[in-house]
Design an enzyme around this catalytic site. Sequence first.
Site, PDB file in Angstrom:
ATOM      1  N   HIS A   1       0.835  -1.202   0.000  1.00 34.96           N
ATOM      2  CA  HIS A   1       0.000   0.000   0.000  1.00 34.96           C
ATOM      3  C   HIS A   1       0.871   1.254   0.000  1.00 34.96           C
ATOM      4  O   HIS A   1       2.074   1.195   0.270  1.00 34.96           O
ATOM      5  CB  HIS A   1      -0.918   0.026   1.227  1.00 34.96           C
ATOM      6  CG  HIS A   1      -2.097  -0.888   1.114  1.00 34.96           C
ATOM      7  ND1 HIS A   1      -2.006  -2.242   1.329  1.00 34.96           N
ATOM      8  CD2 HIS A   1      -3.397  -0.644   0.804  1.00 34.96           C
ATOM      9  CE1 HIS A   1      -3.204  -2.796   1.158  1.00 34.96           C
ATOM     10  NE2 HIS A   1      -4.056  -1.846   0.840  1.00 34.96           N
TER      11      HIS A   1
ATOM     12  N   LYS B   1      -0.710   4.882   4.621  1.00 31.35           N
ATOM     13  CA  LYS B   1      -1.636   3.960   5.288  1.00 31.35           C
ATOM     14  C   LYS B   1      -1.170   3.743   6.720  1.00 31.35           C
ATOM     15  O   LYS B   1       0.009   3.463   6.965  1.00 31.35           O
ATOM     16  CB  LYS B   1      -1.708   2.634   4.537  1.00 31.35           C
ATOM     17  CG  LYS B   1      -2.739   1.665   5.107  1.00 31.35           C
ATOM     18  CD  LYS B   1      -2.945   0.470   4.188  1.00 31.35           C
ATOM     19  CE  LYS B   1      -3.908  -0.544   4.794  1.00 31.35           C
ATOM     20  NZ  LYS B   1      -5.238   0.043   5.071  1.00 31.35           N
TER      21      LYS B   1
END
Length: 263
Positions: free
Chosen positions: A152, A156
């Site tokens: 990601h 995040k």
Amino acid sequence: MRVAVSGFKGRMGHEVVKTVLREADLELVAVLDHEPKEKNINEIVEFSSLDVPVFGNLSEMLEEIKPDCVVDFTTPKVGYSNTKTILEHGVRAVVGTTGFTPEQISELRSIAESKKIGALIAPNFAVGAVLMMQFAQKAAKYFPNVEIIELHHDNKLDAPSGTAVKTAEMMAETREFVKQGAADEVELIEGARGAEYEGMRIHSVRLPGLVAHQEVIFGAEGQGLTIRHDSYDRISFMSGVALSVRKTKELETLIYGLENILD
């Protein structure tokens, strides 16, 4: 349906706002942000033609606007309390914020059922990601040696991702328990083998330029199988969000996972 968006200045929340505006049967009636500078969304150049109030207090928004549904994409720190507040006000919820414990989900489900309202929490709203999880669940029955690599963007906040955890949970339902790796393996650097769930290893990558990606890698004697899903743009999640908002009208409980409302 009259829809409010919580966390509208975040990347996902911003995309949800645009999605609600595109959908003919959805009406954007309010947005929420932590300590907003604006009182109306039309103070933002991109939305200058709109007339939608901006709130900094969730309860105030719920009581004043009385939306049919709130879509929440905030942070793990406030996701649970936000969802609880929404449901306690008798308002439907669609939640993409991750980091919920099984106990929290159970409590929120009880509130939804007591209020007879629909809600959905999903770690991933991309249909392709849901299919990846379902394929992995089926494969785990035949390939118990498996590891997950999730990748990601570096903003995040939680690791491993909700999608990775949900994938592991689903595979554990069909997979024979195997503790992955050598019985006497040694980590020369702590954490090198990743997190462990039911004997499976989960590895989290955080880098700029990424959006949301996951590989489920299976190994067996003489063969391997890799199942991968990539979200290159947050638009990939929006059809699932819109579907979930509409689906809450038919529910009187809380559903965990987009796969549970797909035909």
